[in-house]
Structures are given as C-alpha cells and as structure tokens.
Design a protein around this motif. Sequence first.
Motif: not given
Length: 244
Positions: A35-38, A51-59, A61-67
């Motif tokens: 998991c990375s913002r990149h 195939e095993n990478h999730v792009q997420v902005d942990l800053s 909260p909404k994006n984190t919950i979606e991830a």
Amino acid sequence: MSDEQKILVLTGASRGIGHATVRRFNAEGWRVITCSRHAFPEECPWGGGAENHVQVDLSDPKNTIEAIQDIRGRLNGKLHALVNNAGISPKGEEGARLNTLDTDLRTWGHVFHVNFFASVVLARGMREELANARGSVVNVTSIAGSRVHPFAGAAYATSKAALAALTREMAHDFGPLGVRVNAIAPGEVETAILSPGTDKIVDELPMRRLGQPEEVAAAIHFLCSDESSYISGTEIEVNGAQHV
C-alpha cells in the motif's frame, strides 16, 4: 503444517524499510499486498507486484476506508499480518526541524492521520480477516517517540509516541480475537532519506554504525512469525542500543 500461502498487507512499501520488508517476506514465500500513495513503479523487480498493489492516501480517511474494501476483496477471508510502516516527517525550510512552536495545525493533522489514525483504522477494518488467520499486527514507531530527536519534528515524534501507546491498547483489545499486536522502534537506519548530520549521531551510538533496512525487516518478520507466538503488546527497540 499447512501449505496455505501467508498474506502480508504492508503500508509505506515504496522505499527504505518498506522495500526491505517486501524482499524479506517475499523470500519467505509470503504474498505481499503493498500500500502506497504512489502507483506501482514499472521498474520494480517484485514478480506479481503490480497485481498486489493498492494505491491509497492514508492522510485521507475516506480514501483509507475505501482502500480497506479493496484489500479485503483480495484476501480470501484471511490476513496473516498487517504492518503499519507508513510515516511522514515534514520539515521546514532547508530541512529545518518543525517544533511545537512553529508546526501549524494542518501539518499536525496530516501527520497524525498517516502515522497514527491509519494504523487503527486499517486493523479494525480487517479484524475479521486477522482473527480468521490468528494473525499479527506490527506498528513501526521510532526512537523519536521516546526522546527529543535532532531531526524528527514534534508532530512526527508525538505521533510515534501515540502509536506506541496504541500498540498496547490494540494488544489488549485484539488479543481475545487471537491477534497479536506489537511494535518496533527503529533508530538511525541507512536509507536514501537520511538527514544531514546523522553521522554525528552515529559517532555516539554504542554499536558505532547505522542500522540496515534488512535488520529492521528481520525484526518485523520475527513478530509476524510463529517464533513470536506468545509475544504481544511489546515494542522492540531496533537501534543499536541508541535508546540506552
């Protein structure tokens, strides 16, 4: 013995300790969901990594919950380890340390969302999968969480201190689910983002050298393995005795 492939979810996988952790678990036969913002870099050598990478902005909260929903859909009901390694340490002009007097509230909030809140949000969001695997959570704190550090700013340091306390609370709450929760506190580790002047700190370390990312990854792997099956609620110092 089971032939089931173990699964790790790792945040902050894009460099340094994160990269070393991917390499260690990959070598041990684990499937690693990064998991990375990149976005996943095309030049990255990990087979199946894209195939095993999730792009997420942990800053966010909404994006984190979606991830979390994305990640859960990749787990087949079990998660053997969650490693909360992502962390940010903002600096002032020319790399200046941001102290309690000059860190604005927006920066405090940004740092705490990434370094602290995301850890418990991810663990709670995947607690069913962690419980099904009798898994392990490892929070990556820092030596800066227990003393004033010459480079790490106040927001970073206090977020890591809070993460250490959160580790104890989570160990208490997740224990009845069969899930262990621990932390590691790295000191000065040789990565591409070392602050100028780190060499002066090294001169004062009992072991007289920087730590290597692989040494931190080894401690993380230990806490996710059966070798540490009765260890929970602890924080392991990985700093060459810097804490003494």
